[in-house]
Structure formats: structure tokens, C-alpha cells
Design a protein around this motif. Structure first.
Motif, PDB file in Angstrom:
ATOM      1  N   GLU A 164      17.022  -3.881  18.214  1.00 48.04           N
ATOM      2  CA  GLU A 164      17.939  -4.578  17.310  1.00 48.04           C
ATOM      3  C   GLU A 164      17.239  -5.728  16.590  1.00 48.04           C
ATOM      4  N   ALA A 165      16.309  -6.380  17.289  1.00 51.59           N
ATOM      5  CA  ALA A 165      15.570  -7.476  16.666  1.00 51.59           C
ATOM      6  C   ALA A 165      14.590  -6.971  15.614  1.00 51.59           C
ATOM      7  N   MET A 166      14.059  -5.767  15.805  1.00 50.30           N
ATOM      8  CA  MET A 166      13.063  -5.223  14.879  1.00 50.30           C
ATOM      9  C   MET A 166      13.673  -4.583  13.641  1.00 50.30           C
ATOM     10  N   LEU A 167      14.859  -4.013  13.756  1.00 59.81           N
ATOM     11  CA  LEU A 167      15.426  -3.225  12.661  1.00 59.81           C
ATOM     12  C   LEU A 167      15.463  -3.959  11.319  1.00 59.81           C
ATOM     13  N   PRO A 168      15.847  -5.250  11.279  1.00 63.42           N
ATOM     14  CA  PRO A 168      15.893  -5.919   9.972  1.00 63.42           C
ATOM     15  C   PRO A 168      14.525  -6.059   9.305  1.00 63.42           C
ATOM     16  N   TYR A 169      13.458  -5.913  10.088  1.00 61.82           N
ATOM     17  CA  TYR A 169      12.116  -6.122   9.551  1.00 61.82           C
ATOM     18  C   TYR A 169      11.413  -4.825   9.160  1.00 61.82           C
ATOM     19  N   LEU A 170      11.994  -3.687   9.522  1.00 63.04           N
ATOM     20  CA  LEU A 170      11.360  -2.424   9.162  1.00 63.04           C
ATOM     21  C   LEU A 170      11.292  -2.295   7.641  1.00 63.04           C
ATOM     22  N   ASP A 171      10.150  -1.855   7.162  1.00 61.55           N
ATOM     23  CA  ASP A 171       9.950  -1.590   5.734  1.00 61.55           C
ATOM     24  C   ASP A 171      10.053  -2.845   4.868  1.00 61.55           C
TER      25      ASP A 171
ATOM     26  N   THR B 115      -2.342  -8.070   9.111  1.00 58.81           N
ATOM     27  CA  THR B 115      -3.017  -8.291  10.386  1.00 58.81           C
ATOM     28  C   THR B 115      -2.842  -9.749  10.791  1.00 58.81           C
ATOM     29  N   VAL B 116      -2.319  -9.973  12.001  1.00 58.29           N
ATOM     30  CA  VAL B 116      -2.022 -11.326  12.457  1.00 58.29           C
ATOM     31  C   VAL B 116      -3.101 -11.845  13.399  1.00 58.29           C
TER      32      VAL B 116
ATOM     33  N   GLY C 270       2.174  -7.690  11.744  1.00 59.71           N
ATOM     34  CA  GLY C 270       3.330  -8.569  11.668  1.00 59.71           C
ATOM     35  C   GLY C 270       4.504  -8.079  12.491  1.00 59.71           C
ATOM     36  N   LEU C 271       4.775  -6.778  12.459  1.00 59.45           N
ATOM     37  CA  LEU C 271       5.910  -6.236  13.206  1.00 59.45           C
ATOM     38  C   LEU C 271       5.682  -6.325  14.712  1.00 59.45           C
ATOM     39  N   ASP C 272       4.421  -6.266  15.138  1.00 63.39           N
ATOM     40  CA  ASP C 272       4.121  -6.420  16.565  1.00 63.39           C
ATOM     41  C   ASP C 272       4.543  -7.795  17.072  1.00 63.39           C
ATOM     42  N   VAL C 273       4.371  -8.814  16.243  1.00 58.17           N
ATOM     43  CA  VAL C 273       4.765 -10.171  16.632  1.00 58.17           C
ATOM     44  C   VAL C 273       6.278 -10.243  16.823  1.00 58.17           C
TER      45      VAL C 273
ATOM     46  N   ARG D 145       1.317   1.641  13.537  1.00 61.68           N
ATOM     47  CA  ARG D 145       0.746   2.085  12.256  1.00 61.68           C
ATOM     48  C   ARG D 145       1.657   3.065  11.519  1.00 61.68           C
ATOM     49  N   PRO D 146       2.094   4.161  12.137  1.00 65.16           N
ATOM     50  CA  PRO D 146       3.022   5.033  11.401  1.00 65.16           C
ATOM     51  C   PRO D 146       4.370   4.366  11.123  1.00 65.16           C
ATOM     52  N   LEU D 147       4.829   3.512  12.036  1.00 67.28           N
ATOM     53  CA  LEU D 147       6.137   2.875  11.854  1.00 67.28           C
ATOM     54  C   LEU D 147       6.148   1.980  10.623  1.00 67.28           C
ATOM     55  N   ILE D 148       5.089   1.189  10.417  1.00 67.21           N
ATOM     56  CA  ILE D 148       5.070   0.279   9.273  1.00 67.21           C
ATOM     57  C   ILE D 148       4.788   1.014   7.967  1.00 67.21           C
ATOM     58  N   CYS D 149       4.456   2.304   8.071  1.00 68.61           N
ATOM     59  CA  CYS D 149       4.288   3.127   6.869  1.00 68.61           C
ATOM     60  C   CYS D 149       5.538   3.954   6.569  1.00 68.61           C
ATOM     61  N   GLY D 150       6.613   3.706   7.301  1.00 63.98           N
ATOM     62  CA  GLY D 150       7.880   4.354   7.004  1.00 63.98           C
ATOM     63  C   GLY D 150       8.162   5.626   7.773  1.00 63.98           C
ATOM     64  N   PHE D 151       7.270   6.001   8.695  1.00 64.37           N
ATOM     65  CA  PHE D 151       7.485   7.212   9.481  1.00 64.37           C
ATOM     66  C   PHE D 151       8.306   6.894  10.732  1.00 64.37           C
ATOM     67  N   GLU D 152       8.757   7.947  11.401  1.00 70.78           N
ATOM     68  CA  GLU D 152       9.633   7.751  12.561  1.00 70.78           C
ATOM     69  C   GLU D 152       8.874   7.547  13.860  1.00 70.78           C
ATOM     70  N   MET D 153       7.541   7.666  13.834  1.00 69.48           N
ATOM     71  CA  MET D 153       6.775   7.624  15.080  1.00 69.48           C
ATOM     72  C   MET D 153       6.538   6.197  15.552  1.00 69.48           C
ATOM     73  N   GLY D 154       7.579   5.544  16.007  1.00 75.43           N
ATOM     74  CA  GLY D 154       7.466   4.216  16.598  1.00 75.43           C
ATOM     75  C   GLY D 154       8.368   4.142  17.811  1.00 75.43           C
ATOM     76  N   MET D 155       7.804   3.819  18.976  1.00 76.52           N
ATOM     77  CA  MET D 155       8.557   3.847  20.223  1.00 76.52           C
ATOM     78  C   MET D 155       8.388   2.536  20.989  1.00 76.52           C
ATOM     79  N   ILE D 156       9.439   2.143  21.696  1.00 74.49           N
ATOM     80  CA  ILE D 156       9.355   1.087  22.701  1.00 74.49           C
ATOM     81  C   ILE D 156       9.157   1.772  24.044  1.00 74.49           C
ATOM     82  N   SER D 157       8.177   1.319  24.802  1.00 78.08           N
ATOM     83  CA  SER D 157       7.852   1.945  26.086  1.00 78.08           C
ATOM     84  C   SER D 157       7.900   0.900  27.193  1.00 78.08           C
TER      85      SER D 157
END
Length: 314
Positions: free
Chosen positions: A24-31, A38-39, A50-53, A99-111
Motif C-alpha cells: 500500500e505504501a509503494m502503490l502511489p509511487y509506481l510509475d 540510483t540512490v 528510489g522505489l527500494d527506499v 528493475r522490471p517493476l520500475i519499467c512498468g512490468f508486473e514482475m515485482g514481489m515482496i518476499s
């Protein structure tokens, strides 16, 4: 006596809540702009975007709000122990597949994997694990000796593949930080065989691939970085060059949660020699000392054939 199955899942529902709060915290920052910047360099040696932070900060808040006594090991921060007597150890990759997540693809997971707290905890001590797909919200949740639940709007089902023929094998591998010439040395023949009647994919996300083994969309996943280094120590300089002075590959936090899920689904998952991962330490306290390899498949026959093929190319 074991608690009823529903109670076992309920006991570990706090990791579902932590993962959900992170998403929920990440969704507003996608795309949004800036997420590809690079941070810094993470504790693991990988690039922090940036999204990793955003994800790491959300993890810290969610753990604090959980009400549980938790020590947390994450890709970016390493081991954080805010309580003197933690009950649980969380091993977390806040975003697998940045990397794929910040390029707009669906391959981003929380583990997130959880074990009783111990500085020497191993894969054999994992009690529960969750993989949450950030864009869709799909959840893959497993508890030791209790099975796997898939919570998905698309009503995905647990359905591992029974494919055993390389010609029909849909599979994926990973390449970030691995010397390409060695990847093709070990995997080239399987790529050639499967390329026409099936396919090989490069998702840059191990957990996305492993969840697709659970659902039967993929037949296998192969990651040989750790084996390359062991078989060919001279390749170390190539790893260091590609990794900007750091050896990159698969670490325990990358696959800990997925390992529990595949075990519960009776899908074989070993290192690239075919050896068990049970005694692998969960805490990667010495960074590059724990570059792992991984081979997973929907069934034992295909898994064995993949190991045999890798051995022949070694």
C-alpha cells in the motif's frame, strides 16, 4: 499436538499484514518519476533505486506496527534488531524485481520468510513465507507442514507442471551480475532445445518465476551464479567487473520465502548441484560469502534432467 490448520495460518498472519502495508505504501509511487534513480549501494551490494527506499521505509514502519517481537534482515539494511529478546526472525526482500517493476512490468514481489529468532537460523527452520505481487496484490502464503494458499483475483490455483521434456519446457533464468559467457556455457543447450516448441524467459526476478512454478505457468527456474564461482574460481574477476567491484548473485533473502512455498507444494528446489538448501544460513552476514545457486521445477523428473544437463556442461 499441532494446532488446526486454520490456526497455524492465523498465527503467521502478521507477515501478510506487513507485506500488505508495504504494498500500500509503494502503490502511489509506481510509475512516477525518480523511482529509477540510483540512490545508494545496498547492504547486499546491489543497486538501491528510489522505489527500494520507499519499500525499506515501509517495511520498518510495518514491523514496528506489527506488535510482534521481531528482528528483521533485509536486502538494503542487513540485520536490524530493535528488541533485546526477539521471538521471530524475518528475512525480507522488500522488492524482488525492482528493475522490471520500475519499467512498468508486473514482475515485482515482496518476499518475507519467518523463522524462530536465531543468529544461526537455516532454511530448515523457516516456519512460514509470503510472496506478494506488488501490482496485482496476489498473495502466495505458506506455513510449514500446512500447505500453500493462493489469494488471487484471477483465482490462480496450485497446479505444478508435470512436463519432463526439454522441448516442451517453459522456463526462466537470471542474469544480473552473472557473466553471460558462463551462463550460455551451462545453459545454452537447454535454451536451444526449448526455444522453438516452448520458451526461455529472463524476468530479472526469481520469486516471480518460482510462483509461476507453483501455478504451472512455468516448468522450471535455473540460477547458476553460485555454481559458476565454485566450478570456475577464475570467473571471480568477471563477477567483480560486472558487479562494479562486488560479487552479485542470489542471496538467502531472495529465495527463503519461495523455498518454503515450493517445499509445501512438493516442488523440488535445490542448489545447481542438486544438493539440499536446508542447512543454508538465513543471515547473509558476510555478504558475498553466500552467493547461492538454485534449480527448481514442477516435478522431480524434470529437476533431475536439468541437474544432469548442467553437470554435463560443467
Amino acid at each position: 499436538m499441532q494446532a488446526p490448520k486454520s490456526d497455524q495460518f492465523s498465527r503467521f498472519s502478521f507477515i501478510v499484514e506487513i507485506a500488505t502495508q508495504m504494498r500500500e505504501a509503494m502503490l502511489p509511487y509506481l510509475d512516477t518519476s525518480g523511482m529509477k534513480e540510483t540512490v545508494r549501494v545496498a547492504h547486499s551490494g546491489d543497486t538501491t533505486f528510489g522505489l527500494d527506499v520507499v519499500a525499506e521505509e515501509a517495511l520498518a514502519r510495518a514491523v514496528q506496527n506489527s506488535g510482534e517481537k521481531i528482528a528483521c534482515y533485509s536486502e538494503d539494511k542487513g540485520l536490524i534488531q530493535d528488541t533485546s529478546n526477539p521471538e521471530w526472525l524475518l528475512v525480507v526482500d522488500p522488492i524482488d524485481g525492482t528493475r522490471p517493476l520500475i519499467c512498468g512490468f508486473e514482475m515485482g514481489m515482496i518476499s518475507i520468510a519467518v523463522s524462530p529468532f536465531s543468529p544461526t537460523a537455516t532454511f530448515s527452520e523457516i516456519e512460514a513465507g509470503i510472496l506478494l505481487e506488488i501490482r496485482t496484490g496476489d498473495i502466495y502464503f505458506g506455513v510449514k507442514n500446512q500447505g500453500v494458499k493462493i489469494l488471487s483475483r484471477a483465482k490462480k490455483k496450485l497446479n505444478p507442471s508435470m512436463t519432463t521434456d526439454f522441448k516442451k519446457m517453459f522456463w526462466s533464468y537470471d542474469s544480473v551480475g552473472r557473466p553471460s559467457r558462463w551462463l550460455f556455457h551451462y545453459l545454452g543447450e537447454m535454451m536451444d532445445i526449448s526455444g522453438m516448441e516452448a520458451a526461455v524467459f529472463l524476468f530479472s526476478n526469481v520469486t516471480f518465476s518460482l510462483t509461476r512454478i507453483l501455478t504451472g505457468n512455468l516448468d522450471a527456474y535455473v540460477e547458476i551464479g553460485g555454481r559458476i564461482l565454485k566450478d570456475h574460481p577464475e570467473s571471480k574477476e568477471e563477477f567483480l567487473k560486472i558487479g562494479n567491484g562486488r560479487i552479485m548473485g542470489t542471496f538467502p533473502y531472495d529465495i527463503a520465502a519461495a523455498y518454503l512455498l515450493l517445499q509445501e507444494a512438493h516442488c523440488p528446489m535445490t542448489d545447481a548441484y542438486g544438493n539440499s538448501l536446508e542447512q543454508i544460513p538465513l543471515l547473509n552476514l558476510e555478504k558475498s560469502s553466500q552467493i547461492l545457486s538454485c534449480v527448481a521445477a514442477g516435478n522431480t523428473t524434470l529437476h533431475g534432467k536439468i541437474i544432469q544437463s548442467i553437470n554435463q556442461e560443467a
